[in-house]
Design an enzyme around this catalytic site. Structure first.
Site, PDB file in Angstrom:
ATOM      1  CB  SER A   1      -9.589  -5.063   2.206  1.00  0.00           C
ATOM      2  OG  SER A   1     -10.260  -4.550   3.342  1.00  0.00           O
TER       3      SER A   1
ATOM      4  CE1 TYR B   1     -10.209   0.131   0.022  1.00  0.00           C
ATOM      5  CE2 TYR B   1     -11.045  -1.560   1.515  1.00  0.00           C
ATOM      6  CZ  TYR B   1      -9.987  -0.840   0.990  1.00  0.00           C
ATOM      7  OH  TYR B   1      -8.706  -1.097   1.419  1.00  0.00           O
TER       8      TYR B   1
END
Length: 254
Positions: A142, A157
């Site tokens: 990501s 995350y």
């Protein structure tokens, strides 16, 4: 014919990657967790274009199920393609979660770790005996793990996704004697169902994200899927140990 495994391919980036990989002539084993209907749609789309795909259930947060999943993969390879090995692995399955650092619970952290880092780590290890020499692995990380994508609320995350980038480099190093290439992809803001279909529920956030993107729009799953397909295929034959940001130039002026 090459065979690819794509986890989390019932929607979004995984679905687009599975369809794009199949369009280039590969067979696909795709996985799903809670969205069996979406997995069937992926299989039908691939079949409708003359390809072959098999959908198998998998919860990447439950490592205890991985040996049984490996057996199911081996059976699908034999029955569908008369193969004992597969060629490409795309670790895509996951989920999004936002919480400010001060509010992140240990349960939040542990669940993110199980699904986003521990799961891909040990799933790859479990499937490694079936992965053919000269194959390829792509781990979907990501942009939240990079400077350009730092956003308050994604400390846990982003930490897990950064770990996945580092894992990719180590795998590239250790698996290179077998000719196996390993890379990661770091998508920017992409219109998927992540975080409970957040873009559909909160469309007001989209203009701000578009304004920060050099190419002037939100990313689509197909934008990332085609990059994944290129990396596992012959287009990516001389690329390994790299993290490729696919974001349309998010925060390019950072």
């Amino acid at each position: 014919m090459t065979i690819a495994i794509v986890t989390g391919a019932s929607s979004g980036i995984g679905q687009s990657a599975a369809i794009e990989i199949a369009s280039r002539g590969a067979g696909v084993i795709l996985t799903y967790s809670g969205n069996e209907a979406g997995a069937r749609d992926t299989v039908a789309t691939i079949a409708g274009s003359g390809g072959t795909a098999v959908a198998l259930p998998l919860d990447v947060g439950l490592t205890s199920t991985f040996p049984a999943f490996r057996d199911a993969v081996a059976l699908a390879l034999r029955e569908t393609w008369q193969r004992t090995t597969f060629d490409h692995l795309v670790n895509n399955a996951g989920f999004g979660h936002m919480a400010m650092f001060a509010d992140t619970t240990e349960d939040d952290f542990d669940r993110l770790s199980r699904v986003l880092l521990k799961g891909p780590y040990f799933l790859t290890q479990t499937l490694l005996p079936l992965l053919a020499d000269g194959g390829a692995i792509v781990n979907v990380a990501s942009g939240s793990a990079s400077w350009s994508g730092l956003t308050p609320g994604y400390s846990a995350y982003g930490t897990m996704k950064a770990g996945l980038v580092t894992l990719s480099r180590y795998l590239a190093k250790e698996l290179s004697p077998r000719g196996i290439r390993v890379n990661s992809i770091s998508p920017g803001s992409t219109r998927t169902r992540i975080a409970g279909d957040a873009f559909a529920r909160y469309p007001e956030v989209i203009p701000g994200l578009v304004a920060k993107t050099a190419l002037g729009r939100l990313g689509e799953p197909e934008d990332v899927g085609v990059a994944i397909a290129a990396l596992v295929g012959t287009d990516g034959r001389w690329i390994t140990a790299q993290d490729i940001e696919v974001s349309g130039g998010f925060n390019l002026g950072f």
